[in-house]
Enzyme design. Structure first.
Site, short mmCIF file in Angstrom:
data_model
loop_
_atom_site.label_atom_id
_atom_site.label_comp_id
_atom_site.label_asym_id
_atom_site.label_seq_id
_atom_site.Cartn_x
_atom_site.Cartn_y
_atom_site.Cartn_z
N CYS A 1 -2.27 -16.94 21.78
CA CYS A 1 -1.35 -16.09 22.54
C CYS A 1 -1.86 -15.82 23.94
O CYS A 1 -3.03 -15.50 24.14
CB CYS A 1 -1.17 -14.78 21.78
SG CYS A 1 -0.05 -13.65 22.58
N CYS B 1 -3.26 -7.17 24.76
CA CYS B 1 -2.39 -6.61 23.74
C CYS B 1 -3.25 -6.06 22.59
O CYS B 1 -4.28 -6.64 22.27
CB CYS B 1 -1.48 -7.72 23.22
SG CYS B 1 -0.30 -7.19 21.98
N CYS C 1 -3.21 -8.41 17.97
CA CYS C 1 -3.91 -9.40 17.13
C CYS C 1 -5.34 -9.57 17.61
O CYS C 1 -5.71 -10.60 18.15
CB CYS C 1 -3.18 -10.74 17.18
SG CYS C 1 -1.45 -10.66 16.71
N CYS D 1 5.59 -13.64 21.78
CA CYS D 1 4.79 -13.03 20.72
C CYS D 1 4.89 -13.91 19.49
O CYS D 1 5.96 -14.39 19.14
CB CYS D 1 5.32 -11.62 20.42
SG CYS D 1 4.52 -10.84 19.02
N GLN E 1 7.79 -3.58 3.18
CA GLN E 1 6.52 -4.20 3.59
C GLN E 1 6.77 -5.18 4.72
O GLN E 1 7.71 -5.98 4.65
CB GLN E 1 5.90 -4.93 2.41
CG GLN E 1 5.33 -4.01 1.35
CD GLN E 1 3.97 -3.45 1.71
OE1 GLN E 1 3.39 -3.78 2.74
NE2 GLN E 1 3.48 -2.54 0.88
N TYR F 1 3.77 6.91 -4.92
CA TYR F 1 3.99 6.48 -3.53
C TYR F 1 4.91 5.25 -3.53
O TYR F 1 4.59 4.21 -2.98
CB TYR F 1 2.66 6.17 -2.83
CG TYR F 1 1.64 7.29 -2.93
CD1 TYR F 1 1.57 8.28 -1.95
CD2 TYR F 1 0.76 7.36 -4.02
CE1 TYR F 1 0.65 9.31 -2.05
CE2 TYR F 1 -0.17 8.38 -4.13
CZ TYR F 1 -0.23 9.35 -3.14
OH TYR F 1 -1.15 10.37 -3.24
N GLU G 1 7.90 9.67 -4.44
CA GLU G 1 7.77 9.40 -3.01
C GLU G 1 8.29 10.62 -2.25
O GLU G 1 9.23 11.24 -2.70
CB GLU G 1 8.64 8.16 -2.71
CG GLU G 1 9.14 8.01 -1.30
CD GLU G 1 8.02 7.73 -0.31
OE1 GLU G 1 7.13 6.92 -0.63
OE2 GLU G 1 8.03 8.35 0.76
N ASP H 1 0.10 3.34 -4.80
CA ASP H 1 0.06 2.59 -3.54
C ASP H 1 0.13 3.57 -2.37
O ASP H 1 1.12 3.61 -1.63
CB ASP H 1 1.25 1.60 -3.50
CG ASP H 1 1.26 0.72 -2.26
OD1 ASP H 1 0.28 0.74 -1.50
OD2 ASP H 1 2.26 0.02 -2.06
N CYS I 1 -4.27 0.06 1.23
CA CYS I 1 -4.36 -0.58 2.54
C CYS I 1 -5.59 -0.07 3.28
O CYS I 1 -5.75 -0.31 4.48
CB CYS I 1 -3.09 -0.34 3.35
SG CYS I 1 -2.65 1.39 3.49
N1 SAH Z 1 4.80 1.05 -2.67
C1 SAH Z 1 5.72 0.96 -1.57
C2 SAH Z 1 5.31 1.71 -0.31
C3 SAH Z 1 3.97 2.28 -0.19
S1 SAH Z 1 3.61 2.96 1.39
C4 SAH Z 1 6.01 -0.48 -1.24
O1 SAH Z 1 5.24 -1.36 -1.60
O2 SAH Z 1 7.02 -0.75 -0.57
C5 SAH Z 1 3.11 4.58 0.94
C6 SAH Z 1 4.26 5.53 0.69
O3 SAH Z 1 3.72 6.79 0.36
C7 SAH Z 1 5.15 5.77 1.89
O4 SAH Z 1 6.48 5.46 1.54
C8 SAH Z 1 5.01 7.28 2.17
O5 SAH Z 1 6.20 7.88 2.59
C9 SAH Z 1 4.57 7.82 0.82
N2 SAH Z 1 3.78 9.07 0.84
C10 SAH Z 1 2.78 9.39 1.68
N3 SAH Z 1 2.25 10.59 1.36
C11 SAH Z 1 2.91 11.04 0.26
C12 SAH Z 1 2.80 12.22 -0.55
N4 SAH Z 1 1.91 13.16 -0.28
N5 SAH Z 1 3.64 12.34 -1.59
C13 SAH Z 1 4.55 11.37 -1.86
N6 SAH Z 1 4.69 10.23 -1.15
C14 SAH Z 1 3.89 10.07 -0.08
#
Ligand code: SAH
Length: 469
Positions: free
Chosen positions: A76, A82, A85, A178, A301, A330, A351, A400, A427
Site C-alpha cells: 500500500c 495510515c 495495516c 485501500c 464480524q 455477548y 447482549e 465472546d 479478541c
Molecule cells: N458473538 C458476536 C459478537 C461479539 S462482540 C458475534 O460473533 O457476532 C461482543 C459483544 O458484547 C458486543 O455485541 C457488545 O455489545 C457486547 N457486550 C459488551 N459488554 C457487554 C455487557 N456488559 N453485557 C452484555 N453484552 C455486552
C-alpha cells in the site's frame, strides 16, 4: 550515546527483537525496552526517542542499518502513515508467528495456565480485501504527505476523505487506494470525493463543527450485496441527492443507498435515523445456508469468511450432541447462537445492545430457528440466580466478550453454574488469560486455537475449550 534527562535523543543500531501487542515492534537497550512502529523483528535501526518512561522508551525509526529477512515490500502506498495495516511490511507467515506467540505468552505469563491441545494459528485465506465494512471520514484538514519547501499552501486543496491519522481527531489521511475492501469500494470513495470537490461541497471542520460532509460508510457481503451510507451535518437535499444519484447511476452494484443527518459533535450514528434513499433497507449475508440480515447499524464480524472459520472452531469445541442447553454470552446479533442452534436443544443469547437483540430474533425467524431465546441486558447484572432459574442451568457456555474480557461477576457466575464445557472466544488474549485463570479453579484447558481475522494488524482471536475437572 549522550542522554540528558527529558531531552529527545537517538538510540543507535538497536536490534528489533519482537513485534508487540500494540502493533509496535520492540527493541531492547540495556535494561529498557523501546517501542517503535513500522519496523520488523530482525531490523537494526536508529531510534529517535520521543517518550521516555521508567521501564520503556517510545520512538520512531530513523536510519535502518540492517533490513530483516522477515520483511516484504508493503503493497500500500499509504503504509507508514495510515494506522490501518501496521504490519504490512512483515511477511504474512511471520505475522502469524508473532500473533501465535502473543496468545501463548499471555496464557502462560498472565494466566499461568497449563495448556493442552494447542493448535497452530489458523491463517486467513485472504490477506487483502478481507473487510466487509469501512468507515471513511471527510475533514477539511488532510495530512500533507506531499510536503516540500516550495509547496504553495494558499492554493492547496486541504480536503481529505479517508482515515484519521492515528491519535489525531482533526487530521485525515486522504486515501487514494485501500486494500482492505473489495471493489468497487475504492471507486465509490473516489467518485464521492471527485463529486464533492467539483461541486465545492464543504468537508467537515471538527474545530468549528461546520461543514456538510462527515462520513462515508461502505458495507458489503460475501453474497455480493453492497450498502453505502452518506453522513452529512445538514439536511441539504440538493447536495445529498446530487451525490446519491451520481452513485446510483455509476454503481449499479449498490443494493442499499442511505443517508444520515448528523448534527451532533460526535460521529456515532446508531442513535440517529437512517434514511433509505434507494434499494433495500438491509444487506443479507450467508453462512452455511443460514441467512443474516445486516441493517445499517447492525454488528457483523468484519472479516466474514474468517468469522465462519472461527465459528466452526467454536462449534467443534462445544461438541454438541443435540440435548444441551447452551448459553451464548455477548451474543451480538446472535450469530453464534443461531449458528449452533441446530446441534443443541436450546440456545440462550445475552447482549446489552437492544437493537442487536432485535436483529438476533429476526435472524432466528429468517432461518426458521425456533430453539433460540435472546435477552438484552448487562451480563454483569443479568446473569443471576433468577435468570438461571428461568432459563435453566447451561450444559455449555459459549462466551465472546469485547476486548475488556468478562466482568468478574460473569466469570464467577460461570463457576457457580458449572457447565460441563466453556468455549471462550476472545479478541484479546491478555483478558482471556486473566479470566481463564479464575475459571481454572474448576476447569482445565483442553484445546487452544488462535485464529487470524485481521492480517497486517497485531490483532488476534483465540478460542479456548475448557472442560470441567
Ligand atoms: N458473538 C458476536 C459478537 C461479539 S462482540 C458475534 O460473533 O457476532 C461482543 C459483544 O458484547 C458486543 O455485541 C457488545 O455489545 C457486547 N457486550 C459488551 N459488554 C457487554 C455487557 N456488559 N453485557 C452484555 N453484552 C455486552
Amino acid at each position: 550515546m549522550a542522554r540528558k534527562k527529558n531531552k529527545k535523543f537517538t538510540l543507535e543500531k538497536v536490534e528489533i527483537i519482537d513485534a508487540g501487542a500494540e502493533g509496535k515492534s520492540v527493541g531492547r537497550v540495556e535494561d529498557k525496552v523501546v517501542f517503535v512502529p513500522f519496523v520488523v523483528p530482525g531490523d537494526v535501526v536508529d531510534i529517535f526517542v520521543n517518550r521516555r518512561r521508567k521501564s520503556y522508551f517510545e520512538g520512531v525509526a530513523g536510519k535502518i542499518h540492517q533490513y530483516s529477512d522477515k520483511r516484504v515490500e508493503p503493497r500500500c502506498e499509504h503504509f507508514g502513515v495510515c494506522g490501518g495495516c501496521k504490519w504490512q511490511n512483515m511477511d504474512y507467515k511471520h505475522q502469524l508467528f508473532y500473533k501465535e506467540k502473543q496468545v501463548l505468552e499471555s496464557l502462560k505469563r498472565i494466566g499461568k495456565l497449563e495448556l493442552h491441545g494447542v493448535r497452530p494459528i489458523l491463517a486467513s485465506r485472504e490477506i487483502f480485501f478481507y473487510r466487509n465494512k469501512l468507515e471513511y471520514t471527510f475533514l477539511n484538514r488532510r495530512w500533507i504527505t506531499d510536503f516540500s519547501r516550495d509547496l504553495d499552501f494558499d492554493s492547496l486543496n486541504m480536503n481529505g476523505l479517508g482515515f484519521h491519522i492515528p491519535g489525531m481527531h482533526d487530521r485525515v489521511l486522504d486515501i487514494h487506494n485501500c486494500y482492505l475492501q473489495a471493489d468497487p469500494s475504492n471507486d465509490i470513495r473516489l467518485a464521492v470525493k471527485a463529486y464533492a470537490d467539483e461541486h465545492k461541497l464543504d468537508y467537515y471542520d471538527v474545530k468549528n463543527w461546520t461543514g456538510l460532509l462527515r462520513n462515508l460508510l461502505i458495507r458489503n457481503t460475501t453474497t455480493g450485496q453492497l450498502m453505502v451510507i452518506l453522513v452529512v451535518r445538514d439536511n441539504d437535499q440538493a447536495a445529498i441527492s446530487g451525490i446519491l444519484d451520481m452513485l446510483a447511476e455509476k454503481f449499479p452494484a449498490i443494493t442499499s443507498l442511505m443517508y444520515v443527518i448528523n448534527g451532533k459533535t460526535n460521529d456515532i450514528i446508531s442513535d440517529l435515523e437512517v434514511h433509505l434513499y434507494k434499494g433495500n433497507p438491509y444487506i443479507m449475508e450467508e453462512m452455511e445456508g443460514l441467512k443474516f440480515k445486516i441493517g445499517p447499524v447492525s454488528f457483523y464480524q468484519t472479516n466474514p469468511k474468517q468469522a465462519f472459520e472461527l465459528y466452526k472452531v467454536a462449534r467443534e469445541f462445544a461438541d454438541l450432541k443435540g440435548d444441551e442447553l447452551v448459553y451464548d454470552l455477548y451474543t451480538g446479533t446472535g450469530t453464534i447462537a443461531n449458528f449452533v442452534a441446530k446441534q443443541a436443544k436450546k440456545v440462550v443469547g445475552v447482549e446489552y445492545v437492544e437493537a442487536a437483540i432485535e436483529d438476533a430474533y429476526e435472524n432466528a425467524r429468517l432461518n426458521d430457528i425456533e430453539n433460540t431465546a435472546f435477552y438484552a441486558g448487562d451480563l454483569a447484572k443479568v446473569l443471576n440466580e433468577d435468570f438461571i432459574e428461568i432459563n435453566g442451568r447451561p450444559d455449555v457456555v459459549i462466551t465472546d466478550p469485547p476486548r475488556a474480557g468478562m466482568h468478574e461477576n460473569v466469570v464467577r457466575q460461570i463457576l457457580a453454574m458449572e457447565p460441563e464445557k466453556v468455549v471462550y472466544v476472545s479478541c484479546n488474549p491478555a483478558t482471556q488469560a486473566r479470566d481463564v485463570a479464575i475459571l481454572a479453579e474448576k476447569y482445565r484447558v483442553e484445546a487452544v486455537q488462535p485464529v487470524d481475522m485481521f492480517p497486517h494488524t497485531q490483532h488476534v482471536e483465540n478460542v479456548m475449550k475448557l472442560v470441567r475437572k
